[in-house]
Design a protein around this motif. Structure first.
Motif, mmCIF file in Angstrom:
data_model
loop_
_atom_site.group_PDB
_atom_site.id
_atom_site.type_symbol
_atom_site.label_atom_id
_atom_site.label_comp_id
_atom_site.label_asym_id
_atom_site.label_seq_id
_atom_site.Cartn_x
_atom_site.Cartn_y
_atom_site.Cartn_z
ATOM 1 N N MET A 38 0.720 -0.915 -0.067
ATOM 2 C CA MET A 38 -0.067 0.092 0.108
ATOM 3 C C MET A 38 0.752 1.297 0.137
ATOM 4 S SD MET A 38 -2.442 1.325 2.941
ATOM 5 C CE MET A 38 -3.764 0.449 2.392
ATOM 6 N N PRO A 39 0.879 2.206 -1.145
ATOM 7 C CA PRO A 39 1.674 3.345 -1.099
ATOM 8 C C PRO A 39 1.409 4.241 0.229
ATOM 9 C CG PRO A 39 0.659 2.695 -3.233
ATOM 10 C CD PRO A 39 -0.020 1.805 -2.290
ATOM 11 N N ILE A 40 2.420 4.772 0.451
ATOM 12 C CA ILE A 40 2.275 5.931 1.790
ATOM 13 C C ILE A 40 2.261 7.308 0.948
ATOM 14 C CG2 ILE A 40 3.167 6.846 3.858
ATOM 15 C CD1 ILE A 40 3.873 3.880 4.486
ATOM 16 N N ASP A 41 1.288 8.353 1.214
ATOM 17 C CA ASP A 41 1.370 9.633 0.781
ATOM 18 C C ASP A 41 2.520 10.270 1.667
ATOM 19 O OD1 ASP A 41 1.232 11.797 -0.460
ATOM 20 O OD2 ASP A 41 -0.954 12.406 0.274
ATOM 21 N N ASP A 42 3.735 10.432 1.413
ATOM 22 C CA ASP A 42 4.708 11.068 1.977
ATOM 23 C C ASP A 42 5.288 12.154 1.181
ATOM 24 O OD1 ASP A 42 6.041 9.783 0.015
ATOM 25 O OD2 ASP A 42 7.170 8.645 1.377
ATOM 26 N N GLY A 43 4.596 12.762 0.309
ATOM 27 C CA GLY A 43 5.076 13.759 -0.559
ATOM 28 C C GLY A 43 6.410 13.312 -1.434
ATOM 29 N N GLY A 44 6.615 12.265 -1.631
ATOM 30 C CA GLY A 44 7.380 11.552 -2.659
ATOM 31 C C GLY A 44 8.939 11.455 -1.789
ATOM 32 N N ASN A 45 9.052 11.700 -0.728
ATOM 33 C CA ASN A 45 10.229 11.503 0.065
ATOM 34 C C ASN A 45 10.721 10.160 0.489
ATOM 35 O OD1 ASN A 45 10.724 14.190 -0.268
ATOM 36 N ND2 ASN A 45 9.519 14.778 1.527
ATOM 37 N N GLY A 46 9.594 9.288 0.784
ATOM 38 C CA GLY A 46 9.834 7.876 1.225
ATOM 39 C C GLY A 46 10.053 7.879 2.638
ATOM 40 N N GLN A 47 9.820 6.846 3.160
ATOM 41 C CA GLN A 47 9.942 6.569 4.487
ATOM 42 C C GLN A 47 11.274 5.900 4.763
ATOM 43 O OE1 GLN A 47 7.761 7.253 6.973
ATOM 44 N NE2 GLN A 47 6.126 7.595 5.562
ATOM 45 N N LEU A 48 12.119 6.631 5.851
ATOM 46 C CA LEU A 48 13.694 6.237 5.723
ATOM 47 C C LEU A 48 13.585 4.925 6.899
ATOM 48 C CD1 LEU A 48 15.556 9.444 5.685
ATOM 49 C CD2 LEU A 48 15.346 7.875 3.732
ATOM 50 N N THR A 49 14.635 4.185 6.684
ATOM 51 C CA THR A 49 14.756 3.180 8.029
ATOM 52 C C THR A 49 15.508 3.974 9.097
ATOM 53 O OG1 THR A 49 16.984 2.528 6.853
ATOM 54 C CG2 THR A 49 15.107 1.378 5.930
ATOM 55 N N VAL A 50 15.709 3.376 9.999
ATOM 56 C CA VAL A 50 16.076 3.582 11.509
ATOM 57 C C VAL A 50 17.789 3.590 11.243
ATOM 58 C CG1 VAL A 50 16.250 3.332 13.758
ATOM 59 C CG2 VAL A 50 14.173 2.975 12.872
ATOM 60 N N ASN A 51 18.199 4.472 11.590
ATOM 61 C CA ASN A 51 19.630 4.631 11.683
ATOM 62 C C ASN A 51 20.147 3.633 12.776
ATOM 63 O OD1 ASN A 51 22.491 5.222 11.333
ATOM 64 N ND2 ASN A 51 22.396 7.415 11.859
ATOM 65 N N SER A 52 21.280 2.676 12.377
ATOM 66 C CA SER A 52 21.723 1.668 13.336
ATOM 67 C C SER A 52 22.614 2.631 14.405
ATOM 68 C CB SER A 52 22.614 0.649 12.610
ATOM 69 O OG SER A 52 23.315 0.043 13.662
ATOM 70 N N PRO A 53 22.384 2.179 15.617
ATOM 71 C CA PRO A 53 23.174 2.728 16.863
ATOM 72 C C PRO A 53 24.539 2.229 16.952
ATOM 73 C CG PRO A 53 21.539 1.259 17.601
ATOM 74 C CD PRO A 53 21.350 1.413 16.082
ATOM 75 N N VAL A 54 24.779 1.128 16.095
ATOM 76 C CA VAL A 54 25.982 0.334 16.311
ATOM 77 C C VAL A 54 27.254 0.945 15.279
ATOM 78 C CG1 VAL A 54 27.020 -2.000 15.959
ATOM 79 C CG2 VAL A 54 24.720 -1.696 16.782
ATOM 80 N N CYS A 55 28.317 1.327 16.009
ATOM 81 C CA CYS A 55 29.334 1.697 15.393
ATOM 82 C C CYS A 55 30.658 0.873 15.530
ATOM 83 C CB CYS A 55 29.648 3.191 16.025
ATOM 84 S SG CYS A 55 28.615 4.431 15.670
ATOM 85 N N VAL A 56 30.924 0.401 14.367
ATOM 86 C CA VAL A 56 32.114 -0.656 14.430
ATOM 87 C C VAL A 56 33.318 0.228 13.685
ATOM 88 C CG1 VAL A 56 33.118 -2.733 13.285
ATOM 89 C CG2 VAL A 56 30.523 -2.564 13.854
ATOM 90 N N ASP A 57 34.424 -0.030 14.757
ATOM 91 C CA ASP A 57 35.663 0.863 14.575
ATOM 92 C C ASP A 57 36.107 0.733 12.734
ATOM 93 O OD1 ASP A 57 37.658 2.501 14.915
ATOM 94 O OD2 ASP A 57 39.145 0.770 15.686
ATOM 95 N N GLN A 58 36.541 1.449 12.252
ATOM 96 C CA GLN A 58 36.900 1.590 10.958
ATOM 97 C C GLN A 58 36.056 1.294 10.014
ATOM 98 O OE1 GLN A 58 40.679 1.736 10.191
ATOM 99 N NE2 GLN A 58 41.106 2.659 12.235
ATOM 100 N N GLU A 59 34.807 0.864 10.042
ATOM 101 C CA GLU A 59 33.689 0.516 9.271
ATOM 102 C C GLU A 59 32.601 1.683 8.987
ATOM 103 O OE1 GLU A 59 33.444 -2.303 7.592
ATOM 104 O OE2 GLU A 59 35.429 -2.901 8.311
ATOM 105 N N ARG A 60 32.303 1.829 7.547
ATOM 106 C CA ARG A 60 31.395 3.109 7.409
ATOM 107 C C ARG A 60 30.089 2.405 7.503
ATOM 108 N NH1 ARG A 60 32.621 5.399 1.757
ATOM 109 N NH2 ARG A 60 30.913 6.556 2.081
ATOM 110 N N LYS A 61 29.295 3.309 7.910
ATOM 111 C CA LYS A 61 28.020 3.053 8.233
ATOM 112 C C LYS A 61 27.229 2.820 6.860
ATOM 113 C CE LYS A 61 26.147 4.209 12.801
ATOM 114 N NZ LYS A 61 25.012 5.117 13.375
ATOM 115 N N VAL A 62 26.201 2.009 6.918
ATOM 116 C CA VAL A 62 25.115 1.966 5.637
ATOM 117 C C VAL A 62 24.275 3.276 5.451
ATOM 118 C CG1 VAL A 62 23.374 0.621 4.455
ATOM 119 C CG2 VAL A 62 25.275 -0.503 5.755
#
Length: 71
Positions: free
Chosen positions: A1-25
């Motif tokens: 079911m499409p969500i009317d969000d003005g075309g911006n899309g729903q973003l996923t939650v940012n991960s709270p996990v940080c791994v040394d020397q690795e870039r976050k997705v």
């Protein structure tokens, strides 16, 4: 079911996990409801004929593949 969000899309939650020397997705739009249904059922062993039977029975929506008939 499409969500009317003005075309911006729903973003996923940012991960709270940080791994040394690795870039976050980077954050990206969350999948639409049912967007991956066919892929998941395919991994469970359903072939094209099985998916078509489920569509005909109304158990899953019409295909969401690009260029697929959405009638």
């Amino acid at each position: 079911m499409p969500i009317d969000d003005g075309g911006n899309g729903q973003l996923t939650v940012n991960s709270p996990v940080c791994v040394d020397q690795e870039r976050k997705v980077p954050a990206r739009p969350a999948p639409d409801l049912g967007e991956h249904t066919e892929a998941v059922l395919g991994e469970l062993g359903f072939d094209a004929a099985g998916l078509e039977q489920l569509r005909t029975a109304g158990a899953i929506p019409a295909s969401r593949r690009p260029g697929a008939d959405s009638s």
